[in-house]
Design a protein around this motif. Structure first.
Motif, short mmCIF file in Angstrom:
data_model
loop_
_atom_site.label_atom_id
_atom_site.label_comp_id
_atom_site.label_asym_id
_atom_site.label_seq_id
_atom_site.Cartn_x
_atom_site.Cartn_y
_atom_site.Cartn_z
N TYR A 72 -15.80 -19.79 17.37
CA TYR A 72 -15.24 -20.72 18.36
C TYR A 72 -14.25 -19.88 19.28
CZ TYR A 72 -11.80 -23.91 19.74
OH TYR A 72 -10.99 -24.87 20.12
N ASN A 73 -13.55 -18.88 18.59
CA ASN A 73 -12.40 -17.98 19.37
C ASN A 73 -13.19 -17.52 20.57
OD1 ASN A 73 -10.23 -19.14 17.98
ND2 ASN A 73 -10.44 -17.83 16.58
N TRP A 96 -15.61 -36.41 19.36
CA TRP A 96 -16.53 -36.17 18.52
C TRP A 96 -17.37 -37.32 18.06
CZ3 TRP A 96 -18.97 -31.48 18.25
CH2 TRP A 96 -18.29 -30.75 18.91
N GLU A 97 -16.86 -38.39 17.95
CA GLU A 97 -17.30 -39.72 17.24
C GLU A 97 -18.68 -40.04 17.69
OE1 GLU A 97 -15.95 -44.20 16.05
OE2 GLU A 97 -14.96 -43.39 17.71
N GLU A 98 -19.04 -40.22 19.07
CA GLU A 98 -20.40 -40.73 19.41
C GLU A 98 -21.50 -39.59 19.11
OE1 GLU A 98 -22.18 -41.20 23.70
OE2 GLU A 98 -20.52 -42.54 23.16
N ARG A 99 -20.73 -38.17 19.37
CA ARG A 99 -21.77 -36.96 19.10
C ARG A 99 -22.32 -36.79 17.57
NH1 ARG A 99 -18.11 -35.94 23.16
NH2 ARG A 99 -19.24 -35.04 25.10
N LEU A 107 -26.59 -32.34 17.30
CA LEU A 107 -25.48 -31.55 17.57
C LEU A 107 -25.98 -29.89 17.91
CD1 LEU A 107 -22.35 -32.83 15.81
CD2 LEU A 107 -22.49 -32.50 18.35
N LEU A 108 -26.66 -29.65 16.75
CA LEU A 108 -27.12 -28.30 16.70
C LEU A 108 -27.96 -27.89 17.88
CD1 LEU A 108 -26.95 -25.67 15.59
CD2 LEU A 108 -28.70 -26.12 13.68
N GLU A 109 -28.98 -28.90 18.06
CA GLU A 109 -30.05 -28.74 19.01
C GLU A 109 -29.28 -28.39 20.30
OE1 GLU A 109 -33.59 -31.01 21.23
OE2 GLU A 109 -33.16 -31.64 19.03
N HIS A 110 -28.57 -29.38 20.50
CA HIS A 110 -27.62 -29.31 21.98
C HIS A 110 -26.98 -28.22 22.22
CE1 HIS A 110 -27.87 -34.03 22.48
NE2 HIS A 110 -29.21 -33.59 22.79
N SER A 111 -26.47 -27.46 21.04
CA SER A 111 -25.57 -26.35 21.17
C SER A 111 -26.49 -25.20 21.46
CB SER A 111 -24.70 -26.22 19.76
OG SER A 111 -23.94 -27.40 19.71
N ILE A 112 -27.58 -25.19 20.90
CA ILE A 112 -28.56 -24.06 20.89
C ILE A 112 -29.12 -24.07 22.34
CG2 ILE A 112 -30.62 -23.06 20.21
CD1 ILE A 112 -29.48 -23.81 17.40
N ASN A 113 -29.74 -25.16 22.98
CA ASN A 113 -30.53 -25.26 23.92
C ASN A 113 -29.71 -25.50 25.02
OD1 ASN A 113 -32.72 -24.78 22.60
ND2 ASN A 113 -33.03 -26.68 21.79
N GLY A 114 -28.35 -26.27 25.06
CA GLY A 114 -27.68 -26.79 26.08
C GLY A 114 -27.91 -28.09 26.41
N PHE A 115 -26.76 -28.83 26.78
CA PHE A 115 -27.00 -30.29 27.16
C PHE A 115 -25.85 -30.57 28.05
CE2 PHE A 115 -25.97 -34.61 25.98
CZ PHE A 115 -27.20 -35.16 25.98
N ASN A 116 -26.17 -31.33 28.92
CA ASN A 116 -25.31 -31.76 30.10
C ASN A 116 -24.61 -30.36 30.75
OD1 ASN A 116 -25.88 -34.37 29.95
ND2 ASN A 116 -24.08 -34.85 28.64
N ASP A 130 -27.20 -20.12 12.76
CA ASP A 130 -26.08 -20.36 11.71
C ASP A 130 -24.65 -20.10 12.07
OD1 ASP A 130 -27.89 -20.75 9.66
OD2 ASP A 130 -28.20 -18.58 8.68
N GLU A 131 -24.40 -19.15 13.09
CA GLU A 131 -23.03 -18.96 13.51
C GLU A 131 -22.88 -20.20 14.21
OE1 GLU A 131 -22.57 -14.17 13.53
OE2 GLU A 131 -23.62 -15.12 15.10
N ILE A 132 -23.66 -20.95 15.26
CA ILE A 132 -23.49 -21.78 16.24
C ILE A 132 -23.27 -23.14 15.36
CG2 ILE A 132 -24.54 -23.46 17.80
CD1 ILE A 132 -24.18 -20.62 19.05
N LEU A 133 -23.96 -23.19 14.18
CA LEU A 133 -23.79 -24.29 13.25
C LEU A 133 -22.34 -23.99 12.69
CD1 LEU A 133 -24.53 -26.77 11.82
CD2 LEU A 133 -25.67 -25.26 9.91
N ALA A 134 -21.97 -22.89 12.21
CA ALA A 134 -20.56 -22.63 11.62
C ALA A 134 -19.51 -23.11 12.75
CB ALA A 134 -20.48 -21.38 11.07
N ALA A 135 -19.43 -22.71 13.99
CA ALA A 135 -18.50 -23.03 14.89
C ALA A 135 -18.76 -24.40 15.09
CB ALA A 135 -19.21 -22.54 16.51
N ILE A 136 -19.93 -25.30 15.04
CA ILE A 136 -19.76 -26.91 15.22
C ILE A 136 -18.86 -27.39 14.13
CG2 ILE A 136 -20.86 -29.05 14.97
CD1 ILE A 136 -23.26 -27.22 16.45
#
Length: 143
Positions: A72-73, A96-99, A107-116, A130-136
């Motif tokens: 995250y940092n 975050w509620e809607e997401r 959430l993980l798929e959008h973070s890995i592949n990009g979204f908007n 796994d690091e992306i998931l940990a950041a989420i």
């Protein structure tokens, strides 16, 4: 021309001395240990060739898995602290509620592949899934 004749050599020397003193004070405040110098001059990226999946998969394991906070940092805070381009802010339930309702897999798929406006992997190309998931999880842990 008159200005140059008014400048005395003592004034010029005083300016140079002031600059030298300021530079030495700054140099003394910088950590000059071998470790600190190595940290400052280390490469900022690693070259990975297409088709080198083994190296990409093992890259995170060789370097050691980073925590969600560290990822995250490093890669997420620039947008997710202030909500740049409608990025959900860390710890803000309304953002975050809607997401979260769409599920962690989405959430993980959008973070890995990009979204908007979010680029793939949030520009952290050396982060493992796994690091992306940990950041989420780090961003939503207080919600």
């Amino acid at each position: 021309m008159k200005f140059l004749s008014q400048i005395k050599w003592k004034q010029v020397l005083a300016v140079f001395a002031g600059v030298a003193v300021a530079g030495s004070v700054m140099a003394m405040s910088v950590d000059m240990s071998r470790e600190a110098i190595a940290e400052r001059i280390k490469p900022t990226a690693k070259v990975r060739l297409a088709g080198d999946e083994v190296a990409q998969a093992n890259g995170a394991a060789q370097e050691g898995e980073r925590s969600g906070e560290a990822v995250y940092n490093q890669a997420c805070a620039a947008c997710h602290t202030s909500g740049v381009l409608n990025a959900p802010r860390k710890g803000n339930a309304d953002d975050w509620e809607e997401r979260i309702a769409k599920g962690m897999d989405t959430l993980l798929e959008h973070s890995i592949n990009g979204f908007n406006a979010m680029p793939p992997r949030g520009t952290c190309m050396n982060c493992s899934d796994d690091e992306i998931l940990a950041a989420i999880e780090y961003m939503i842990e207080d919600i």
